[in-house]
Design a protein around this motif. Sequence first.
Motif, mmCIF file in Angstrom:
data_model
loop_
_atom_site.group_PDB
_atom_site.id
_atom_site.type_symbol
_atom_site.label_atom_id
_atom_site.label_comp_id
_atom_site.label_asym_id
_atom_site.label_seq_id
_atom_site.Cartn_x
_atom_site.Cartn_y
_atom_site.Cartn_z
ATOM 1 N N MET A 105 0.825 -1.205 0.000
ATOM 2 C CA MET A 105 0.000 0.000 0.000
ATOM 3 C C MET A 105 0.863 1.259 0.000
ATOM 4 S SD MET A 105 -2.959 1.212 -0.262
ATOM 5 C CE MET A 105 -3.904 -0.313 -0.055
ATOM 6 N N THR A 106 1.952 1.244 0.759
ATOM 7 C CA THR A 106 2.864 2.395 0.779
ATOM 8 C C THR A 106 3.491 2.620 -0.589
ATOM 9 O OG1 THR A 106 3.384 2.039 3.117
ATOM 10 C CG2 THR A 106 4.943 3.362 1.838
ATOM 11 N N CYS A 107 3.886 1.532 -1.251
ATOM 12 C CA CYS A 107 4.489 1.647 -2.588
ATOM 13 C C CYS A 107 3.505 2.248 -3.583
ATOM 14 C CB CYS A 107 4.951 0.265 -3.067
ATOM 15 S SG CYS A 107 6.306 -0.428 -2.107
ATOM 16 N N VAL A 108 2.264 1.793 -3.528
ATOM 17 C CA VAL A 108 1.235 2.324 -4.426
ATOM 18 C C VAL A 108 1.007 3.808 -4.157
ATOM 19 C CG1 VAL A 108 -1.219 2.221 -5.018
ATOM 20 C CG2 VAL A 108 0.087 0.107 -4.773
ATOM 21 N N ARG A 109 0.955 4.167 -2.878
ATOM 22 C CA ARG A 109 0.749 5.578 -2.530
ATOM 23 C C ARG A 109 1.909 6.450 -2.992
ATOM 24 N NH1 ARG A 109 -1.405 4.532 3.669
ATOM 25 N NH2 ARG A 109 -3.577 4.005 3.116
ATOM 26 N N LEU A 110 3.124 5.943 -2.853
ATOM 27 C CA LEU A 110 4.286 6.713 -3.302
ATOM 28 C C LEU A 110 4.255 6.935 -4.811
ATOM 29 C CD1 LEU A 110 7.118 5.118 -1.111
ATOM 30 C CD2 LEU A 110 6.327 7.497 -1.017
ATOM 31 N N VAL A 111 3.911 5.888 -5.562
ATOM 32 C CA VAL A 111 3.841 6.016 -7.019
ATOM 33 C C VAL A 111 2.708 6.959 -7.417
ATOM 34 C CG1 VAL A 111 3.333 4.792 -9.163
ATOM 35 C CG2 VAL A 111 4.941 3.810 -7.520
ATOM 36 N N LEU A 112 1.549 6.812 -6.783
ATOM 37 C CA LEU A 112 0.437 7.717 -7.075
ATOM 38 C C LEU A 112 0.812 9.158 -6.725
ATOM 39 C CD1 LEU A 112 -2.709 5.705 -5.867
ATOM 40 C CD2 LEU A 112 -2.001 6.192 -8.211
ATOM 41 N N GLY A 113 1.597 9.322 -5.667
ATOM 42 C CA GLY A 113 2.056 10.660 -5.302
ATOM 43 C C GLY A 113 2.924 11.291 -6.375
ATOM 44 N N THR A 114 3.776 10.482 -7.019
ATOM 45 C CA THR A 114 4.613 11.026 -8.101
ATOM 46 C C THR A 114 3.764 11.451 -9.289
ATOM 47 O OG1 THR A 114 5.013 8.856 -9.136
ATOM 48 C CG2 THR A 114 6.526 9.536 -7.391
ATOM 49 N N TYR A 115 2.738 10.648 -9.609
ATOM 50 C CA TYR A 115 1.853 11.015 -10.720
ATOM 51 C C TYR A 115 1.031 12.263 -10.377
ATOM 52 C CZ TYR A 115 2.775 6.715 -13.337
ATOM 53 O OH TYR A 115 3.373 5.719 -14.070
ATOM 54 N N CYS A 116 0.562 12.358 -9.129
ATOM 55 C CA CYS A 116 -0.198 13.542 -8.716
ATOM 56 C C CYS A 116 0.674 14.794 -8.771
ATOM 57 C CB CYS A 116 -0.751 13.339 -7.306
ATOM 58 S SG CYS A 116 -2.086 12.121 -7.193
ATOM 59 N N GLY A 117 1.928 14.656 -8.321
ATOM 60 C CA GLY A 117 2.859 15.774 -8.410
ATOM 61 C C GLY A 117 3.100 16.194 -9.851
ATOM 62 N N GLY A 118 3.235 15.214 -10.739
ATOM 63 C CA GLY A 118 3.403 15.507 -12.158
ATOM 64 C C GLY A 118 2.202 16.208 -12.742
ATOM 65 N N CYS A 119 1.002 15.735 -12.391
ATOM 66 C CA CYS A 119 -0.224 16.357 -12.900
ATOM 67 C C CYS A 119 -0.380 17.782 -12.391
ATOM 68 C CB CYS A 119 -1.448 15.526 -12.499
ATOM 69 S SG CYS A 119 -1.618 13.968 -13.395
ATOM 70 N N LEU A 120 -0.073 18.001 -11.119
ATOM 71 C CA LEU A 120 -0.212 19.335 -10.541
ATOM 72 C C LEU A 120 0.723 20.327 -11.224
ATOM 73 C CD1 LEU A 120 -1.493 21.103 -8.350
ATOM 74 C CD2 LEU A 120 0.346 20.408 -6.808
ATOM 75 N N ASN A 121 1.975 19.945 -11.381
ATOM 76 C CA ASN A 121 2.935 20.818 -12.061
ATOM 77 C C ASN A 121 2.502 21.081 -13.498
ATOM 78 O OD1 ASN A 121 5.393 22.246 -12.631
ATOM 79 N ND2 ASN A 121 6.194 20.378 -13.560
ATOM 80 N N SER A 122 2.052 20.038 -14.190
ATOM 81 C CA SER A 122 1.672 20.183 -15.591
ATOM 82 C C SER A 122 0.442 21.076 -15.761
ATOM 83 C CB SER A 122 1.392 18.803 -16.201
ATOM 84 O OG SER A 122 1.125 18.918 -17.571
ATOM 85 N N ILE A 123 -0.528 20.946 -14.865
ATOM 86 C CA ILE A 123 -1.725 21.787 -14.953
ATOM 87 C C ILE A 123 -1.342 23.259 -14.823
ATOM 88 C CG2 ILE A 123 -3.836 22.437 -13.727
ATOM 89 C CD1 ILE A 123 -4.199 19.436 -13.098
ATOM 90 N N VAL A 124 -0.468 23.558 -13.865
ATOM 91 C CA VAL A 124 -0.033 24.945 -13.659
ATOM 92 C C VAL A 124 0.725 25.459 -14.876
ATOM 93 C CG1 VAL A 124 1.459 26.451 -12.277
ATOM 94 C CG2 VAL A 124 0.047 24.722 -11.148
ATOM 95 N N GLN A 125 1.706 24.683 -15.352
ATOM 96 C CA GLN A 125 2.536 25.124 -16.475
ATOM 97 C C GLN A 125 1.721 25.257 -17.763
ATOM 98 O OE1 GLN A 125 5.456 26.087 -15.799
ATOM 99 N NE2 GLN A 125 6.293 24.896 -14.115
ATOM 100 N N THR A 126 0.851 24.281 -18.023
ATOM 101 C CA THR A 126 0.059 24.297 -19.267
ATOM 102 C C THR A 126 -0.926 25.450 -19.274
ATOM 103 O OG1 THR A 126 0.242 21.883 -19.402
ATOM 104 C CG2 THR A 126 -1.420 22.927 -20.794
ATOM 105 N N SER A 127 -1.630 25.655 -18.164
ATOM 106 C CA SER A 127 -2.620 26.736 -18.113
ATOM 107 C C SER A 127 -1.959 28.101 -18.259
ATOM 108 C CB SER A 127 -3.406 26.661 -16.804
ATOM 109 O OG SER A 127 -2.542 26.762 -15.684
ATOM 110 N N LEU A 128 -0.806 28.299 -17.614
ATOM 111 C CA LEU A 128 -0.117 29.582 -17.730
ATOM 112 C C LEU A 128 0.436 29.812 -19.132
ATOM 113 C CD1 LEU A 128 1.893 29.847 -14.363
ATOM 114 C CD2 LEU A 128 -0.040 31.253 -15.084
ATOM 115 N N THR A 129 0.927 28.752 -19.762
ATOM 116 C CA THR A 129 1.541 28.889 -21.083
ATOM 117 C C THR A 129 0.502 29.147 -22.165
ATOM 118 O OG1 THR A 129 3.371 27.437 -20.459
ATOM 119 C CG2 THR A 129 2.991 27.761 -22.813
ATOM 120 N N PHE A 130 -0.576 28.385 -22.166
ATOM 121 C CA PHE A 130 -1.526 28.463 -23.276
ATOM 122 C C PHE A 130 -2.638 29.484 -23.074
ATOM 123 C CE2 PHE A 130 0.700 24.585 -24.150
ATOM 124 C CZ PHE A 130 0.775 24.567 -25.532
ATOM 125 N N GLN A 131 -2.553 30.286 -22.003
ATOM 126 C CA GLN A 131 -3.441 31.433 -21.894
ATOM 127 C C GLN A 131 -2.759 32.697 -22.422
ATOM 128 O OE1 GLN A 131 -4.440 32.265 -17.842
ATOM 129 N NE2 GLN A 131 -2.395 33.012 -17.295
#
Length: 322
Positions: free
Chosen positions: A146-172
Amino acid sequence: MAMEVHRNGSFSTTSLQGFVLLGFRGGKETQTLLFAVFLVLYMVAVLGNLTMIVVITLDARLHSPMYFFLKNLSFVDLCLSSVIVPNALANIFFSSKTISFAGCATQFFFFSVLATTEALLLAVMAYDRFIAICSPLRYAVTMCPMTCVRLVLGTYCGGCLNSIVQTSLTFQLPFCSSNSIDYFFCDMRPLLQLACASTALNELVMFGICGFIVVCAVFVVIISYVYITVTILRMRSGSGRHKLFSTCGSHMTAVSLFYGTGFAVYGQPGGVASMEQGKVVSIIYTLIIPMLNPLIYSLRNKDVKDALRRLGQRHSLVKESG
């Protein structure tokens, strides 16, 4: 959106249907050579990462946290190269090098997600090795499934959060009438060069977030490997010490390649000196690293080589019985 400049100095907004990815300079022979090199490297990357995913999935002896993270790294590498390279190959092969506005935004979004996820995942893998080597008695409890799954999901969530911020700022941003991107995929720096408005906020956010991610990840890796090195040097068994150094050496090689190129482009003000240098560095982390990672982890890992051998023997037995 694009902005059209009138003779009186005023601006009007016009619809921007897409961009033109200029790619690499050179004549027909250069383009043919680039296509062949890109195709071969991409095929090796796809084959290598798919092999790692299949072997780790099918071999029960590799069902441990370390190989769970390695399988996810192979998946991220496979997706990262696939987001960029097929479109780059098509642009080299065909005379039309256009990409739609939505297609460019989509490519940028997924590239940012996967690149950030890989940076975080490499830090998680270093932490996993730290727990395994420095606290082996607590390893099974600390790194439970369960810890391993949470850690991996955390990396994907971190990636999504950064990408949402960068993409929205760039393409506006309002883009100028020129829609030619001097790059082989939709990345932030070449896109910002087309903007009509100030990009100071975009550059500050990119430097702040990407620099923070790289610095934190490198800090985790360095601290983990300082403790790992001290623990290994205290071991009396020479063979055990060699095996651990080999495993950790593979990870450090992957970490150095990825963080080094990532920091060169995104983690410092101004980035690389020129766009042409940026293209070369981008090839390293979009194609070379995804191709090398399976080789690094398989050639220097006895468990993976044994699993590949067992998988080959199983395939031979099935073929003979059939």
